[in-house]
Enzyme design. Structure first.
Site, PDB file in Angstrom:
ATOM      1  N   ASP A  14      58.752  20.379  19.859  1.00 35.36           N
ATOM      2  CA  ASP A  14      57.829  19.929  18.698  1.00 35.36           C
ATOM      3  C   ASP A  14      58.094  20.567  17.587  1.00 35.36           C
ATOM      4  OD1 ASP A  14      55.397  18.818  17.816  1.00 35.36           O
ATOM      5  OD2 ASP A  14      54.590  20.459  18.294  1.00 35.36           O
ATOM      6  N   ASP A  16      55.463  21.115  14.401  1.00 29.89           N
ATOM      7  CA  ASP A  16      54.234  21.670  13.948  1.00 29.89           C
ATOM      8  C   ASP A  16      53.613  22.671  14.720  1.00 29.89           C
ATOM      9  OD1 ASP A  16      54.494  20.440  11.291  1.00 29.89           O
ATOM     10  OD2 ASP A  16      53.448  18.646  12.141  1.00 29.89           O
TER      11      ASP A  16
END
Ligand SMILES: [Mg+2]
Ligand SMILES: [Zn+2]
Length: 166
Positions: A14, A16
């Site tokens: 991922d 952020d």
């Protein structure tokens, strides 16, 4: 001789809260993109251990009209530049531009982007991992058949990756 195709191993990340600091609101320009400490070092370690490194990220700010595709490309160019200072690189970046109400097949927790990446990069799910900081990451990864590791938001990717490769 065997006809078995050699498949790649990968670590899906991922973005952020895993690579860069997750802020309130969205990352809309390079000034708002702040690398987390040692995330580049962590990615370099994955590069050195022959894992493909593939980012899977929801960027609904695009269809909320807060961010253009072009601005996102600039943010990712900036990220790659930061990574290259530590001689680290990502192999690919997949993002979903849709809002939740659009009900697309690619926004996590749906596995669409991960499944695309698995096909496009000949990835063996048996040898691969997904590292994310939210439940939607974990659900999407599990639906795609990947092992998962949940990291604390803005936590140390390096700590996790060092254990993974050892
Ligand atoms: Mg996140
Ligand atoms: Zn989507």
């Amino acid at each position: 001789m065997s006809n078995d195709k050699i498949m790649n191993k990968a670590v899906f990340l991922d973005r952020d809260g895993v690579i860069n600091f997750k802020r309130d609101g969205y990352v809309k320009n390079v000034n708002e993109f702040v690398m987390l400490k040692d995330s580049a070092k962590a990615i370099k370690l994955l590069n050195e251990n022959n894992f493909l490194v593939i980012i899977i990220t929801n960027q609904s700010a695009i269809n909320r009209k807060l961010l253009t595709h072009d601005a996102l490309d600039k943010i990712h160019a900036f990220m790659k530049e930061q990574l290259s200072k530590d001689r680290a690189f990502v192999d690919d970046i997949y993002y979903c531009p849709h809002r939740p109400d659009e009900n697309c097949e690619c926004r996590k927790p749906k596995p669409g982007l991960i499944l695309d990446a698995i096909l496009e990069h000949d990835i063996s799910t048996d040898k691969s991992w997904f590292i994310g900081d939210s439940d939607s990451d974990m659900i999407a990864a599990q639906l795609a058949g990947l092992a998962t590791i949940k990291i604390q938001e803005n936590g140390s990717l390096f700590d996790i990756v060092s254990k993974l490769v050892s």
